[in-house]
Design an enzyme around this catalytic site. Structure first.
Site, mmCIF file in Angstrom:
data_model
loop_
_atom_site.group_PDB
_atom_site.id
_atom_site.type_symbol
_atom_site.label_atom_id
_atom_site.label_comp_id
_atom_site.label_asym_id
_atom_site.label_seq_id
_atom_site.Cartn_x
_atom_site.Cartn_y
_atom_site.Cartn_z
ATOM 1 N N HIS A 1 46.911 44.587 35.929
ATOM 2 C CA HIS A 1 47.339 45.473 36.696
ATOM 3 C C HIS A 1 48.431 46.657 35.938
ATOM 4 O O HIS A 1 48.562 47.638 36.376
ATOM 5 C CB HIS A 1 48.503 44.937 37.885
ATOM 6 C CG HIS A 1 49.845 44.443 37.320
ATOM 7 N ND1 HIS A 1 50.044 43.218 36.732
ATOM 8 C CD2 HIS A 1 50.807 45.102 36.806
ATOM 9 C CE1 HIS A 1 51.277 43.092 36.383
ATOM 10 N NE2 HIS A 1 51.904 44.299 36.324
ATOM 11 N N ASP B 1 44.623 38.313 36.640
ATOM 12 C CA ASP B 1 45.507 39.584 36.236
ATOM 13 C C ASP B 1 45.673 39.637 34.686
ATOM 14 O O ASP B 1 46.555 39.851 34.039
ATOM 15 C CB ASP B 1 47.061 39.624 36.778
ATOM 16 C CG ASP B 1 47.707 40.789 36.685
ATOM 17 O OD1 ASP B 1 47.083 41.661 36.257
ATOM 18 O OD2 ASP B 1 48.687 40.856 36.970
ATOM 19 N N SER C 1 55.507 43.653 32.134
ATOM 20 C CA SER C 1 54.257 43.071 32.371
ATOM 21 C C SER C 1 53.223 43.249 31.187
ATOM 22 O O SER C 1 52.955 44.237 30.446
ATOM 23 C CB SER C 1 53.710 43.799 33.557
ATOM 24 O OG SER C 1 54.421 43.449 34.794
ATOM 25 N N GLY D 1 30.930 25.918 46.992
ATOM 26 C CA GLY D 1 30.453 26.361 48.327
ATOM 27 C C GLY D 1 31.151 25.290 49.518
ATOM 28 O O GLY D 1 30.594 25.061 50.345
#
Length: 486
Positions: free
Chosen positions: A123, A153, A228, A281
């Site tokens: 981000h 992220d 961050s 799945g």
């Protein structure tokens, strides 16, 4: 009697006054402040000696902080009111004066290879037009994204200039952490470079709803906006997490992507630029004690299959609804989230053994894992559109295809070309007098039909060369621009 008692008290006080000074004399350093001479001779108060005996984090910080960097970003986004994405130039063409804005951002990162490979958060660099990495010693370098994974992220960035011998830190073992272990966060909170904070690991494997693969480390080490992408260190100076998220309101609760997850993603990020995950799945939920009792199971932890999709690895392996998976390849599965993460870290095509309880009976099921569909559209973001943006960033311009509606509204006679939506101040595009709202229709006398055509021309141009661009302006004007390619 009263007089005798008073005389006795006086005698007692006198005795105490005679005793206390002698005790005080024996404890002089604790009762009287040391003189300058005493300080110079090394005589310290006991409290001072105790404080000096406490371990200092200064040696640890000194050994790692030079590898922690600031990541300054100019990114697309935040351009205006809802609906502006459809036509970000509408107001500019019709008197509003608004265009898509460049978002200024600052985060943190850390160098893992001496040639300038930096780990940070996705981000921090997502939609970046330009990235600048600033080192602890004051040097700055332009950088580019090597690979990124929005679902965890994590992003990998490389300095554009050739460098060697940069300070580095290494990734440690996040699985070895225990709740209560000390950790140190270093980063760029609120632009305050190389800020250090201390805390403990508050919890492990936190699911905060950020994505399907959440297993964050929780810490009370101070993490704020700008931290961050920065490192979370253990007491050995190893990175055990990438600081990623905080709980709002100044609560002092922060979260970090664990280093072992990052290590598992690194090879794909370096070689392929993205992460391809394995897939079963199925639909799943946690097995609880109540559900275990209702299903008459001898176990209370695992993942219940609530759905088995047709033509998937799970259906082909014969898995059924209400099967409970308790292990994969001998590794215990305690929850649905753990099953999701474990499967995702394997390569598509891997043959795995699932430990399954069906109708209360334990059995092993062989399954060949498939490739996880791009449910979130992550791969589509790294398509021709993203590649064209990567090429256009080379000269500091953002592009999009000219659509018929924009052409009509702006009065263009052209119905195709590369529409300029942003120009980075001071960039080669800015110096070439390119402006938002212009449409590039030719590059070196070759027709430009869309943004991808111009991006390819920029990508193919040798460094130091000049592209001759023919641009159209609203209202039907034509101009020439000389774009020097760095």
């Amino acid at each position: 009697m009263n007089r005798s008692f008073i005389q006795f008290r006086r005698a007692l006080v006198t005795a105490l006054l005679l005793v206390v000074p002698s005790v005080a004399g024996a404890q002089a350093p604790a009762q009287t402040p040391p003189t300058a001479a005493q300080g110079q001779s090394g005589n310290l108060q006991p409290a001072t000696r105790e404080a000096q005996a406490l371990p200092s984090l200064a040696p640890l910080v000194d050994s790692v902080k030079t590898a922690v960097v600031n990541v300054d970003v100019q990114a697309r986004g935040g351009g205006g009111p809802r609906g502006s994405e459809e036509n970000p130039l509408f107001d500019r063409f019709f008197g509003g004066g608004r265009k898509e804005q460049l978002r200024q951002g600052a985060g943190s990162g850390f160098i893992i290879e001496p040639t300038g490979i930096v780990l940070t958060n996705n981000h921090v660099v997502e939609d970046a037009v330009s990235i600048t990495v600033r080192l602890d010693d004051g040097r700055s370098f332009p950088a580019t994204v090597v690979g990124r994974d929005p679902l965890t992220d994590v992003a990998l960035v490389k300095l554009k200039e050739k460098v060697e011998g940069l300070p580095t830190v290494k990734l440690g073992d996040s699985d070895a952490l225990r709740v209560g272990d000390w950790v140190v966060a270093i980063g760029n909170p609120f632009g305050l470079a190389s800020s250090v904070s201390l805390g403990i690991v508050s919890a492990r494997a936190r699911d905060i709803g950020a994505g399907p693969y959440d297993e964050f480390l929780q810490t009370d080490a101070a993490i704020n906006p700008g931290n961050s992408g920065g490192p979370l260190f253990n007491m050995k100076g190893e990175v055990v997490g990438i600081n990623t998220a905080i709980v709002g309101g100044g609560t002092g609760i922060g979260f970090a992507v664990p280093s072992n997850l990052v290590k598992a993603l690194l090879p794909q990020l370096e070689k392929e630029g993205s992460v391809t995950r394995a897939w079963l799945g199925v639909g799943i939920q946690d097995l609880t004690r109540d559900l275990a009792g209702a299903l008459k199971l001898p176990v209370t932890e695992g993942a219940i299959l609530t759905q088995v999709n047709a033509n998937t690895p799970a259906s082909k392996a014969g898995l059924k609804v209400d099967d409970v998976i308790t292990a994969i390849d001998g590794r215990a599965v305690a929850s649905s989230g753990q099953l999701t993460r474990t499967v995702a870290l394997k390569r598509p095509g891997t043959s795995s053994t699932l430990t399954v309880f069906r109708d209360g009976k334990k059995q092993d099921v062989k399954v060949t894992l498939g490739t996880r569909p791009d449910i979130e559209g992550v791969a589509s973001r790294k398509s021709a559109g993203e590649e064209e943006q990567e090429s256009s960033r080379r000269v500091g311009v953002s592009l999009q295809n000219l659509d018929a509606r924009t052409a009509q509204q702006a009065g263009f006679s052209e119905r195709q070309g590369a529409l300029v939506t942003d120009v980075v101040p001071g960039s080669p595009a800015d110096r070439a007098s390119l402006e938002p709202g212009m449409v590039v229709v030719e590059a070196n006398r070759k027709q430009v039909n869309n943004a991808d055509d111009l991006a390819k021309a920029i990508r193919a141009a040798p460094a130091g060369s000049t592209l001759l661009l023919r641009v159209a302006t609203p209202g039907g004007g034509r101009l020439l621009r000389a774009l020097r390619v760095p």
